[in-house]
Design an enzyme around this catalytic site. Structure first.
Site, PDB file in Angstrom:
ATOM      1  N   ASP A 196       1.027  -1.270   0.096  1.00  0.00           N
ATOM      2  CA  ASP A 196       0.183   0.148   0.197  1.00  0.00           C
ATOM      3  C   ASP A 196       1.262   1.145   0.137  1.00  0.00           C
ATOM      4  O   ASP A 196       1.337   1.430   0.984  1.00  0.00           O
ATOM      5  CB  ASP A 196      -0.999   0.010   0.668  1.00  0.00           C
ATOM      6  N   CYS A 237      -8.529   6.022  10.089  1.00  0.00           N
ATOM      7  CA  CYS A 237      -9.346   4.302   9.660  1.00  0.00           C
ATOM      8  C   CYS A 237      -7.676   3.262  10.219  1.00  0.00           C
ATOM      9  O   CYS A 237      -7.464   2.909   9.634  1.00  0.00           O
ATOM     10  CB  CYS A 237      -8.742   4.815   8.257  1.00  0.00           C
TER      11      CYS A 237
END
Length: 406
Positions: A200, A364
């Site tokens: 990511d 998050c």
């Protein structure tokens, strides 16, 4: 360092805005970056001059738009040093890219009891898609722990592998801690076990030079809006050998070869993963963002951003009762902290009234908050259009707030 910061700031119109009558200080770049005029204009130019659906027409506008769209695919491939532009898939963003992988690789690689290794510092977008796969196919999720300093425990990582391990998916840079993970070592370890790796890169691709071939990662995903490009567009890089065997994630126009009610055959890569009308205007504007970064010089921008980060760390240490979350040796321009016992939301609200845009909450990354036993943090994240003077203003404001909330 060869950068004219005031000239750069003039490229970003929003930085001239005022908030509650005070000059805006934008320190929420890890959430989304601001856009230079060239990016805004590039998207407007599509709609003003050659708006047309790509790949589907023989007329002039369609050909012009298709060429511009595909030119960006080549530009992205060059930017991250992919072997071929066929390995570049356009998505809605990092979240969409991970969901594509969880859906497609889920069908290709995983059976009941197979394992995926994630880390404790992952963004929800690299956790929840794998949990959905866990529900669908009965896979197991293993987690690399994070040390007190905010670094991945690589010894523990090595011990997580088993004959059932099918994939490793980890973040390049933590959006909370700023930790730059040793992905070269992670990839090497995984490949030693014959396991592919997803990286990511949402927080990394605009800070660090990325060479996916040198890294030897199997997949690398990122978003346009984190790298001074538009929202709603992202990239999934995948090695050809994987993309060729993966099943499509979505069905519709563009991703097909032939369709009949007796069956359908699929298009070649990358198109078999790009169902429907793409965000071609966003993709073309993403190309303008890459142009902007390369024109300024990514290494120069990184050097300046890192000097801001180091300056901010030292200055913030002077704020009474400040507590930093994450102290990894390798970090980039993200600082998470708490002020005494004050709730992050209260600190952020007061900062907002003083003209500061910072992020508060769990970012998050709730499992990481649980790891440190906190409800959230205040997060300052920097870009190359920020200045030391803005950091000085933040330090002064936090000193005032600490007195109010202490």
């Amino acid at each position: 360092m060869g950068l004219n910061i005031q000239e750069i700031r003039s490229d970003f119109p929003v930085l001239a805005e005022k908030v509650y009558g005070k000059p805006l200080v934008y320190f929420d770049n890890a959430a989304t970056t601001q856009k230079p005029v060239s990016v805004i204009q590039a998207e407007a130019d599509v709609y003003n001059h050659y708006n047309s659906n790509v790949h589907r027409g023989v007329h002039h506008l369609s050909n012009v738009c298709t060429q511009a769209f595909e030119d960006v695919r080549k530009k992205v491939a060059s930017f991250i040093h992919a072997a071929s532009s066929d390995e570049i898939i356009f998505t809605k963003g990092t979240t969409d890219s991970v969901n594509l992988l969880a859906g497609s690789l889920g069908d290709t690689l995983f059976s009941v009891g197979d394992e995926v290794i994630l880390s404790e510092m992952e963004h929800h977008s690299n956790i929840v898609p794998w949990q959905l796969l866990q529900k669908r196919k009965g896979i197991e999720i293993k987690v690399i722990p994070v040390t007190d300093e905010g670094e991945l425990d690589l010894d523990a990582f090595e011990k997580l592998f088993s004959a059932k391990t099918k994939l490793v998916s980890v973040t390049h840079i933590s959006n909370v801690l700023g930790t730059i993970n040793p992905i070269e070592k992670i990839i090497e370890t995984a490949h030693k076990h014959g396991v592919p790796v997803v990286i990511d890169g949402a927080q990394a691709v605009h800070h660090l030079p990325i060479d996916v071939q040198k890294l030897d990662c199997d997949f690398y995903v990122f978003s346009g809006h984190k790298m001074y490009g538009p929202t709603g567009v992202g990239v999934l890089y995948g090695k050809r050998k994987w993309l060729e065997i993966m099943e499509p994630y979505q069905g519709g126009g563009e991703m097909i070869d032939k369709v009949s009610f007796s069956g359908t055959t699929f298009n070649d890569i990358p198109y078999k993963f790009e169902a429907g009308t793409p965000n071609f205007a966003g993709v073309i504007a993403l190309g303008a963002a890459i142009d902007y970064l390369q024109e300024k010089g990514l290494s120069k921008l990184w050097e300046y951003e890192h000097s801001l980060f180091e300056y901010a760390v030292e200055k913030l240490k002077t704020v009474p009762n400040i507590h930093f979350i994450g102290k990894a040796k390798a970090r980039t321009s993200v600082i998470s902290f708490l002020i005494g016992t004050a709730h992050p939301f209260d600190v952020g609200t007061l900062l907002d009234k003083l003209g500061f845009a910072l992020r508060t909450g769990h970012h998050c990354a709730q499992p990481l908050m649980d790891r440190f036993g906190i409800p959230g943090t205040v997060r300052a994240s920097f870009a190359f259009y920020n200045t030391k003077e803005e950091i000085d203003r933040l330090v002064q404001a936090l000193g005032q707030i600490e007195g109010m909330l202490g």
